[in-house]
Design an enzyme around this catalytic site. Structure first.
Site, PDB file in Angstrom:
ATOM      1  N   GLU A 182      22.378  -7.636 -22.024  1.00  0.00           N
ATOM      2  CA  GLU A 182      21.383  -7.670 -20.953  1.00  0.00           C
ATOM      3  C   GLU A 182      20.870  -9.101 -20.761  1.00  0.00           C
ATOM      4  OE1 GLU A 182      18.083  -5.009 -21.700  1.00  0.00           O
ATOM      5  OE2 GLU A 182      17.698  -4.809 -19.554  1.00  0.00           O
TER       6      GLU A 182
ATOM      7  N   TYR B  91      17.368 -11.202 -18.724  1.00  0.00           N
ATOM      8  CA  TYR B  91      16.162 -11.125 -17.878  1.00  0.00           C
ATOM      9  C   TYR B  91      15.883 -12.504 -17.283  1.00  0.00           C
ATOM     10  CZ  TYR B  91      15.168  -7.049 -20.882  1.00  0.00           C
ATOM     11  OH  TYR B  91      15.237  -5.886 -21.576  1.00  0.00           O
TER      12      TYR B  91
ATOM     13  N   LYS C 201      20.169  -5.001 -12.172  1.00  0.00           N
ATOM     14  CA  LYS C 201      19.563  -3.707 -12.545  1.00  0.00           C
ATOM     15  C   LYS C 201      18.137  -3.647 -12.024  1.00  0.00           C
ATOM     16  CE  LYS C 201      18.291  -2.579 -16.893  1.00  0.00           C
ATOM     17  NZ  LYS C 201      18.606  -2.435 -18.322  1.00  0.00           N
ATOM     18  N   MET C 202      17.730  -2.476 -11.586  1.00  0.00           N
ATOM     19  CA  MET C 202      16.354  -2.281 -11.084  1.00  0.00           C
ATOM     20  C   MET C 202      15.742  -1.027 -11.696  1.00  0.00           C
ATOM     21  SD  MET C 202      17.256  -0.932  -7.215  1.00  0.00           S
ATOM     22  CE  MET C 202      15.755   0.003  -6.903  1.00  0.00           C
ATOM     23  N   LYS C 203      14.392  -1.015 -11.740  1.00  0.00           N
ATOM     24  CA  LYS C 203      13.659   0.141 -12.246  1.00  0.00           C
ATOM     25  C   LYS C 203      13.542   1.199 -11.157  1.00  0.00           C
ATOM     26  CE  LYS C 203      12.929  -1.933 -16.114  1.00  0.00           C
ATOM     27  NZ  LYS C 203      13.650  -1.483 -17.318  1.00  0.00           N
TER      28      LYS C 203
ATOM     29  N   ASN D  67      11.526  -7.639 -26.496  1.00  0.00           N
ATOM     30  CA  ASN D  67      10.470  -7.009 -25.709  1.00  0.00           C
ATOM     31  C   ASN D  67      10.501  -5.489 -25.802  1.00  0.00           C
ATOM     32  OD1 ASN D  67      11.752  -5.638 -23.192  1.00  0.00           O
ATOM     33  ND2 ASN D  67      12.924  -7.496 -23.538  1.00  0.00           N
TER      34      ASN D  67
ATOM     35  N   HIS E 253      20.357  -3.918 -25.359  1.00  0.00           N
ATOM     36  CA  HIS E 253      19.096  -4.199 -24.667  1.00  0.00           C
ATOM     37  C   HIS E 253      18.512  -5.509 -25.200  1.00  0.00           C
ATOM     38  CE1 HIS E 253      14.640  -4.048 -25.216  1.00  0.00           C
ATOM     39  NE2 HIS E 253      14.625  -3.620 -23.960  1.00  0.00           N
TER      40      HIS E 253
ATOM     41  N   ASP F 208      17.322   2.099 -13.852  1.00  0.00           N
ATOM     42  CA  ASP F 208      16.721   2.349 -15.163  1.00  0.00           C
ATOM     43  C   ASP F 208      15.427   3.150 -15.007  1.00  0.00           C
ATOM     44  OD1 ASP F 208      15.856   2.279 -17.767  1.00  0.00           O
ATOM     45  OD2 ASP F 208      15.736   0.092 -17.918  1.00  0.00           O
TER      46      ASP F 208
ATOM     47  N   GLU G  79      18.333   2.116 -26.150  1.00  0.00           N
ATOM     48  CA  GLU G  79      17.482   0.968 -26.497  1.00  0.00           C
ATOM     49  C   GLU G  79      16.266   1.373 -27.306  1.00  0.00           C
ATOM     50  OE1 GLU G  79      16.477  -0.045 -22.251  1.00  0.00           O
ATOM     51  OE2 GLU G  79      14.445  -0.158 -23.043  1.00  0.00           O
TER      52      GLU G  79
ATOM     53  N   ASN H 246      13.685   4.307 -17.798  1.00  0.00           N
ATOM     54  CA  ASN H 246      12.847   4.089 -18.980  1.00  0.00           C
ATOM     55  C   ASN H 246      12.342   5.388 -19.599  1.00  0.00           C
ATOM     56  OD1 ASN H 246      12.444   1.328 -17.294  1.00  0.00           O
ATOM     57  ND2 ASN H 246      12.376   0.966 -19.491  1.00  0.00           N
TER      58      ASN H 246
ATOM     59  N   ASP I 265      19.446  -2.042 -29.607  1.00  0.00           N
ATOM     60  CA  ASP I 265      19.041  -3.450 -29.655  1.00  0.00           C
ATOM     61  C   ASP I 265      18.913  -3.860 -31.117  1.00  0.00           C
ATOM     62  OD1 ASP I 265      17.637  -5.870 -29.690  1.00  0.00           O
ATOM     63  OD2 ASP I 265      16.292  -5.298 -28.046  1.00  0.00           O
TER      64      ASP I 265
ATOM     65  N   GLU J 192      20.339   4.626 -16.272  1.00  0.00           N
ATOM     66  CA  GLU J 192      19.860   4.264 -17.617  1.00  0.00           C
ATOM     67  C   GLU J 192      18.619   5.035 -18.032  1.00  0.00           C
ATOM     68  OE1 GLU J 192      19.897   0.080 -18.445  1.00  0.00           O
ATOM     69  OE2 GLU J 192      18.050   0.156 -19.601  1.00  0.00           O
TER      70      GLU J 192
ATOM     71  N   LYS K 204      11.300   5.200 -47.769  1.00  0.00           N
ATOM     72  CA  LYS K 204      12.002   6.475 -47.691  1.00  0.00           C
ATOM     73  C   LYS K 204      12.870   6.534 -46.440  1.00  0.00           C
ATOM     74  CE  LYS K 204       9.686  10.263 -48.853  1.00  0.00           C
ATOM     75  NZ  LYS K 204       8.583  11.280 -48.838  1.00  0.00           N
TER      76      LYS K 204
HETATM   77 MG    MG Z   1      16.152  -0.084 -20.141  1.00  0.00          MG
END
Ligand code: MG
Length: 393
Positions: free
Chosen positions: A346, A348, A179-181, A52, A327, A218, A270, A220, A297, A244, A98
């Protein structure tokens, strides 16, 4: 070794969720099936997908990478011992590309690489984690992988109570670290956003018995240096597991500044898709090999052939593999974690199905998950995902 056929498709991986940067309502994933013929005419089909966060890459696969794989010669994809060589296939697939500017071709190549490792393990009749331990880790596989439950996304109308309920479900599933955002209130003045996030964080830490080391947060990659430092000052006393992607993943010098001001662990990586980008982070990001976490990842960054180069690079710079927690929450990285002795993987539990998640009927206990013993990556032991691969025919 001979490539018999390569098929590709695109599958939805949509979720009605958002992090601080994107929503996932239109997310897709490429899926491939690569059939290989080995010694004595034995055939195996390996499967791959991209994890993802990046979209399906049907054009790159159809125009460049699948034709090159199909045209690869027997000598190119066969090891001296007669077995399938994913590294040789990687060289064939990357012909006339390249260096630098990795873009999203690393995603397309990673999908094929995953399928080739799945096929290689099936031709050997062993699970991938065992093949990896035998080829690259002196036969020493871990008995289980440490996993943590990633969630805490933003949904319209989701308040602190729903967040705590979600985290409670993860604890009930056997996870002890979650883990939370955070940082996902665009347009809100920094002071108000921080107050809102601290209320969310404190509610979850309370659920965790006051132990901040069981919670990661996290961003992002949303913050600039000022916001990252402001949050860092508030987070430091919480003793969190890690902070994160506080900053743009490719902005290394701001990471170095943050690391001078925030003593607890920082996690990132990630969104770095090559060994060279990872090396720049290690050289210039000021990260600390005794505590920080690297989340490259393999499914998004040219696959395991490239990830092995990244692990070699890390060893040269004095980093243990145990600092790597990829990730993506997929079975490919889980096999790599167990077979090569990484720090974990990780997971989910509630989003990105069916690509996220591990084999059916393998329980999580105290944030640890064991591996199935069937040949390959283990997709056949995950019914919902295998049903998606079967649509390739
Ligand atoms: Mg993350």
């Amino acid at each position: 070794m001979r490539i018999v056929s390569v098929k590709q498709g695109t599958a939805p991986i949509a979720s009605a969720i958002a992090n601080a940067y994107i929503d996932f309502s239109k997310m897709t994933a490429s899926i491939v099936a690569v059939t290989v013929e080995g010694e004595g005419g034995k055939q195996a089909t390996g499967y791959g997908f991209n994890s993802n966060g990046r979209y399906a890459q049907p054009g790159l696969l159809a125009e460049r990478f699948i034709p090159r794989l199909v045209e690869a010669t027997e000598a190119q994809i066969t090891r001296p011992d007669g077995k399938l060589s994913p590294a040789g296939a990687w060289n064939a697939v990357m012909k006339n590309e390249k260096p630098g500017g990795h873009g999203e071709r690393s995603v397309a190549v990673g999908v094929l690489d995953m399928a080739l490792w799945d096929a290689a393990a099936k031709l050997d009749g062993v699970p991938l984690w065992k093949l990896l331990a035998d080829r690259f880790n002196n036969g020493a596989a871990d008995p289980a992988a440490w996993v943590y439950a990633a969630g805490g996304y933003y949904y319209p109308g989701k308040g602190v109570d729903q967040l705590v309920e979600e985290m409670k479900r993860y604890l009930g599933m056997g996870y002890s670290t979650v883990k939370m955002k955070i940082g996902g209130a665009p347009g809100t003045p920094l002071k108000e956003a921080l107050a809102e996030d601290m209320a969310r964080i404190e509610a979850v830490v309370k659920l965790l018995g006051g132990d901040g080391s069981k919670l990661a947060v996290d961003v992002n990659g949303r913050f600039g240096l000022h916001a990252a430092l402001t949050y860092a000052a508030a987070l430091a006393p919480m003793g969190l597991r890690w902070y994160e992607e506080p900053l743009d993943p490719l902005d290394y010098s701001t990471h170095a500044t943050l690391a001078e001001h925030y003593a607890p662990p920082i996690a990132t990586g990630e969104n770095l898709f090559s060994m060279q980008d990872a090396r720049n982070l290690i050289r210039h990001g000021g990260l600390r090999p005794d505590r920080d976490i690297l989340q490259f990842d393999p499914a998004l960054s040219y696959g395991l052939v490239e990830y092995l180069r990244t692990l070699d690079m890390l060893a040269l710079h004095g980093w243990s593999r145990r600092r790597c927690v990829p990730h993506g929450g997929h079975q490919f990285a889980l096999n790599i974690a167990v077979g090569l002795g990484l720090g974990g993987n990780e997971s989910y539990p509630e989003v990105f199905h069916p690509f996220g998640g591990f084999a059916d009927d393998v329980p999580v206990r105290d944030s640890k998950v064991a591996m199935p013993t069937i040949p390959g990556i283990g997709f056949e032991a995950k019914n919902e995902l295998f049903a998606v691969f079967k649509t390739l025919g």
